[in-house]
Design a protein around this motif. Structure first.
Motif, PDB file in Angstrom:
ATOM      1  N   ALA A  16      -4.676 -10.579  75.403  1.00 52.96           N
ATOM      2  CA  ALA A  16      -5.867 -11.123  74.752  1.00 52.96           C
ATOM      3  C   ALA A  16      -6.153 -10.366  73.455  1.00 52.96           C
ATOM      4  O   ALA A  16      -6.476 -10.975  72.430  1.00 52.96           O
ATOM      5  CB  ALA A  16      -7.063 -11.039  75.695  1.00 52.96           C
ATOM      6  N   ALA A  17      -6.035  -9.056  73.493  1.00 54.74           N
ATOM      7  CA  ALA A  17      -6.263  -8.258  72.281  1.00 54.74           C
ATOM      8  C   ALA A  17      -5.225  -8.601  71.211  1.00 54.74           C
ATOM      9  O   ALA A  17      -5.548  -8.710  70.022  1.00 54.74           O
ATOM     10  CB  ALA A  17      -6.215  -6.771  72.604  1.00 54.74           C
ATOM     11  N   GLY A  18      -3.984  -8.781  71.622  1.00 54.23           N
ATOM     12  CA  GLY A  18      -2.928  -9.155  70.682  1.00 54.23           C
ATOM     13  C   GLY A  18      -3.185 -10.516  70.058  1.00 54.23           C
ATOM     14  O   GLY A  18      -2.973 -10.710  68.854  1.00 54.23           O
ATOM     15  N   ALA A  19      -3.647 -11.464  70.863  1.00 54.13           N
ATOM     16  CA  ALA A  19      -3.951 -12.797  70.336  1.00 54.13           C
ATOM     17  C   ALA A  19      -5.099 -12.738  69.333  1.00 54.13           C
ATOM     18  O   ALA A  19      -5.073 -13.415  68.299  1.00 54.13           O
ATOM     19  CB  ALA A  19      -4.296 -13.741  71.480  1.00 54.13           C
ATOM     20  N   ARG A  20      -6.103 -11.919  69.618  1.00 57.56           N
ATOM     21  CA  ARG A  20      -7.219 -11.779  68.682  1.00 57.56           C
ATOM     22  C   ARG A  20      -6.766 -11.158  67.363  1.00 57.56           C
ATOM     23  O   ARG A  20      -7.159 -11.598  66.283  1.00 57.56           O
ATOM     24  CB  ARG A  20      -8.314 -10.913  69.295  1.00 57.56           C
ATOM     25  CG  ARG A  20      -9.208 -11.664  70.203  1.00 57.56           C
ATOM     26  CD  ARG A  20     -10.488 -10.909  70.507  1.00 57.56           C
ATOM     27  NE  ARG A  20     -11.084 -11.510  71.679  1.00 57.56           N
ATOM     28  CZ  ARG A  20     -10.882 -11.100  72.919  1.00 57.56           C
ATOM     29  NH1 ARG A  20     -10.127 -10.057  73.149  1.00 57.56           N
ATOM     30  NH2 ARG A  20     -11.430 -11.718  73.933  1.00 57.56           N
ATOM     31  N   LYS A  21      -5.930 -10.121  67.456  1.00 47.94           N
ATOM     32  CA  LYS A  21      -5.425  -9.469  66.239  1.00 47.94           C
ATOM     33  C   LYS A  21      -4.605 -10.449  65.405  1.00 47.94           C
ATOM     34  O   LYS A  21      -4.735 -10.505  64.179  1.00 47.94           O
ATOM     35  CB  LYS A  21      -4.554  -8.266  66.596  1.00 47.94           C
ATOM     36  CG  LYS A  21      -5.331  -7.056  66.959  1.00 47.94           C
ATOM     37  CD  LYS A  21      -5.853  -6.417  65.705  1.00 47.94           C
ATOM     38  CE  LYS A  21      -6.338  -5.027  66.028  1.00 47.94           C
ATOM     39  NZ  LYS A  21      -7.068  -4.449  64.930  1.00 47.94           N
ATOM     40  N   LEU A  22      -3.740 -11.205  66.074  1.00 49.01           N
ATOM     41  CA  LEU A  22      -2.920 -12.196  65.379  1.00 49.01           C
ATOM     42  C   LEU A  22      -3.797 -13.238  64.700  1.00 49.01           C
ATOM     43  O   LEU A  22      -3.569 -13.612  63.547  1.00 49.01           O
ATOM     44  CB  LEU A  22      -1.951 -12.859  66.361  1.00 49.01           C
ATOM     45  CG  LEU A  22      -1.027 -13.914  65.795  1.00 49.01           C
ATOM     46  CD1 LEU A  22      -0.102 -13.294  64.753  1.00 49.01           C
ATOM     47  CD2 LEU A  22      -0.226 -14.546  66.915  1.00 49.01           C
ATOM     48  N   SER A  23      -4.817 -13.687  65.406  1.00 46.26           N
ATOM     49  CA  SER A  23      -5.746 -14.658  64.849  1.00 46.26           C
ATOM     50  C   SER A  23      -6.433 -14.106  63.601  1.00 46.26           C
ATOM     51  O   SER A  23      -6.564 -14.803  62.584  1.00 46.26           O
ATOM     52  CB  SER A  23      -6.788 -15.025  65.907  1.00 46.26           C
ATOM     53  OG  SER A  23      -7.787 -15.830  65.356  1.00 46.26           O
ATOM     54  N   GLU A  24      -6.869 -12.853  63.662  1.00 45.96           N
ATOM     55  CA  GLU A  24      -7.537 -12.239  62.516  1.00 45.96           C
ATOM     56  C   GLU A  24      -6.595 -12.127  61.316  1.00 45.96           C
ATOM     57  O   GLU A  24      -6.994 -12.388  60.177  1.00 45.96           O
ATOM     58  CB  GLU A  24      -8.049 -10.854  62.884  1.00 45.96           C
ATOM     59  CG  GLU A  24      -9.237 -10.875  63.820  1.00 45.96           C
ATOM     60  CD  GLU A  24      -9.602  -9.491  64.309  1.00 45.96           C
ATOM     61  OE1 GLU A  24      -9.007  -8.498  63.831  1.00 45.96           O
ATOM     62  OE2 GLU A  24     -10.472  -9.405  65.190  1.00 45.96           O
ATOM     63  N   ARG A  25      -5.357 -11.743  61.562  1.00 41.78           N
ATOM     64  CA  ARG A  25      -4.390 -11.612  60.460  1.00 41.78           C
ATOM     65  C   ARG A  25      -4.105 -12.952  59.800  1.00 41.78           C
ATOM     66  O   ARG A  25      -4.024 -13.055  58.574  1.00 41.78           O
ATOM     67  CB  ARG A  25      -3.083 -11.010  60.965  1.00 41.78           C
ATOM     68  CG  ARG A  25      -3.181  -9.538  61.183  1.00 41.78           C
ATOM     69  CD  ARG A  25      -1.842  -8.958  61.514  1.00 41.78           C
ATOM     70  NE  ARG A  25      -1.969  -7.525  61.743  1.00 41.78           N
ATOM     71  CZ  ARG A  25      -1.008  -6.777  62.199  1.00 41.78           C
ATOM     72  NH1 ARG A  25       0.165  -7.313  62.493  1.00 41.78           N
ATOM     73  NH2 ARG A  25      -1.193  -5.492  62.367  1.00 41.78           N
ATOM     74  N   ILE A  26      -3.933 -13.981  60.621  1.00 40.04           N
ATOM     75  CA  ILE A  26      -3.661 -15.310  60.067  1.00 40.04           C
ATOM     76  C   ILE A  26      -4.869 -15.802  59.275  1.00 40.04           C
ATOM     77  O   ILE A  26      -4.726 -16.394  58.200  1.00 40.04           O
ATOM     78  CB  ILE A  26      -3.281 -16.304  61.185  1.00 40.04           C
ATOM     79  CG1 ILE A  26      -1.939 -15.911  61.793  1.00 40.04           C
ATOM     80  CG2 ILE A  26      -3.216 -17.727  60.656  1.00 40.04           C
ATOM     81  CD1 ILE A  26      -1.563 -16.712  63.023  1.00 40.04           C
ATOM     82  N   GLU A  27      -6.078 -15.550  59.803  1.00 37.96           N
ATOM     83  CA  GLU A  27      -7.276 -15.974  59.082  1.00 37.96           C
ATOM     84  C   GLU A  27      -7.414 -15.270  57.742  1.00 37.96           C
ATOM     85  O   GLU A  27      -7.843 -15.870  56.764  1.00 37.96           O
ATOM     86  CB  GLU A  27      -8.524 -15.716  59.924  1.00 37.96           C
ATOM     87  CG  GLU A  27      -8.771 -16.776  60.959  1.00 37.96           C
ATOM     88  CD  GLU A  27     -10.067 -16.564  61.711  1.00 37.96           C
ATOM     89  OE1 GLU A  27     -10.742 -15.541  61.492  1.00 37.96           O
ATOM     90  OE2 GLU A  27     -10.391 -17.430  62.523  1.00 37.96           O
ATOM     91  N   ARG A  28      -7.080 -13.984  57.697  1.00 39.14           N
ATOM     92  CA  ARG A  28      -7.155 -13.262  56.425  1.00 39.14           C
ATOM     93  C   ARG A  28      -6.177 -13.834  55.407  1.00 39.14           C
ATOM     94  O   ARG A  28      -6.475 -13.911  54.221  1.00 39.14           O
ATOM     95  CB  ARG A  28      -6.850 -11.782  56.638  1.00 39.14           C
ATOM     96  CG  ARG A  28      -8.096 -10.976  56.864  1.00 39.14           C
ATOM     97  CD  ARG A  28      -7.809  -9.498  56.814  1.00 39.14           C
ATOM     98  NE  ARG A  28      -8.051  -8.974  58.150  1.00 39.14           N
ATOM     99  CZ  ARG A  28      -7.221  -8.220  58.852  1.00 39.14           C
ATOM    100  NH1 ARG A  28      -6.069  -7.871  58.341  1.00 39.14           N
ATOM    101  NH2 ARG A  28      -7.520  -7.804  60.047  1.00 39.14           N
ATOM    102  N   LYS A  29      -5.004 -14.204  55.887  1.00 32.84           N
ATOM    103  CA  LYS A  29      -3.964 -14.667  54.980  1.00 32.84           C
ATOM    104  C   LYS A  29      -4.165 -16.123  54.553  1.00 32.84           C
ATOM    105  O   LYS A  29      -4.039 -16.449  53.370  1.00 32.84           O
ATOM    106  CB  LYS A  29      -2.602 -14.526  55.666  1.00 32.84           C
ATOM    107  CG  LYS A  29      -1.438 -14.645  54.751  1.00 32.84           C
ATOM    108  CD  LYS A  29      -0.176 -14.264  55.467  1.00 32.84           C
ATOM    109  CE  LYS A  29       0.971 -14.122  54.491  1.00 32.84           C
ATOM    110  NZ  LYS A  29       2.181 -13.662  55.135  1.00 32.84           N
ATOM    111  N   MET A  38      -7.893 -21.679  68.264  1.00 33.90           N
ATOM    112  CA  MET A  38      -7.340 -21.800  69.620  1.00 33.90           C
ATOM    113  C   MET A  38      -6.856 -20.453  70.151  1.00 33.90           C
ATOM    114  O   MET A  38      -7.003 -20.166  71.335  1.00 33.90           O
ATOM    115  CB  MET A  38      -6.225 -22.843  69.642  1.00 33.90           C
ATOM    116  CG  MET A  38      -6.749 -24.245  69.475  1.00 33.90           C
ATOM    117  SD  MET A  38      -5.499 -25.497  69.692  1.00 33.90           S
ATOM    118  CE  MET A  38      -5.243 -25.381  71.438  1.00 33.90           C
ATOM    119  N   LEU A  39      -6.274 -19.628  69.287  1.00 38.78           N
ATOM    120  CA  LEU A  39      -5.862 -18.290  69.715  1.00 38.78           C
ATOM    121  C   LEU A  39      -7.058 -17.479  70.193  1.00 38.78           C
ATOM    122  O   LEU A  39      -7.018 -16.833  71.240  1.00 38.78           O
ATOM    123  CB  LEU A  39      -5.184 -17.543  68.564  1.00 38.78           C
ATOM    124  CG  LEU A  39      -3.713 -17.795  68.337  1.00 38.78           C
ATOM    125  CD1 LEU A  39      -3.270 -17.159  67.033  1.00 38.78           C
ATOM    126  CD2 LEU A  39      -2.903 -17.264  69.479  1.00 38.78           C
TER     127      LEU A  39
END
Length: 61
Positions: A16-29, A38-39
């Protein structure tokens, strides 16, 4: 059985923490989109089903 519970107790919060981090990175980019939403929702659902309950902001609930 205990092994399965221990794995679930450790892997689900990490996932769950990994999915949140990935979501944040994609949103920044690229900005917010359906994938990032969805993530984050999937991470929240996994966290509440298998792990800790999500705390409310002001502690009323």
């Amino acid at each position: 059985m205990a092994r399965k519970m221990i794995l679930t107790a450790v892997l689900v919060p990490l996932g769950a923490a990994g999915a949140r981090k990935l979501s944040e990175r994609i949103e920044r980019k690229r900005g917010a989109n359906r994938l990032t939403r969805m993530l984050r929702q999937g991470a929240d659902t996994a966290q509440t089903v298998f792990g800790r309950k999500k705390r409310s902001r002001f502690g009323f609930r």
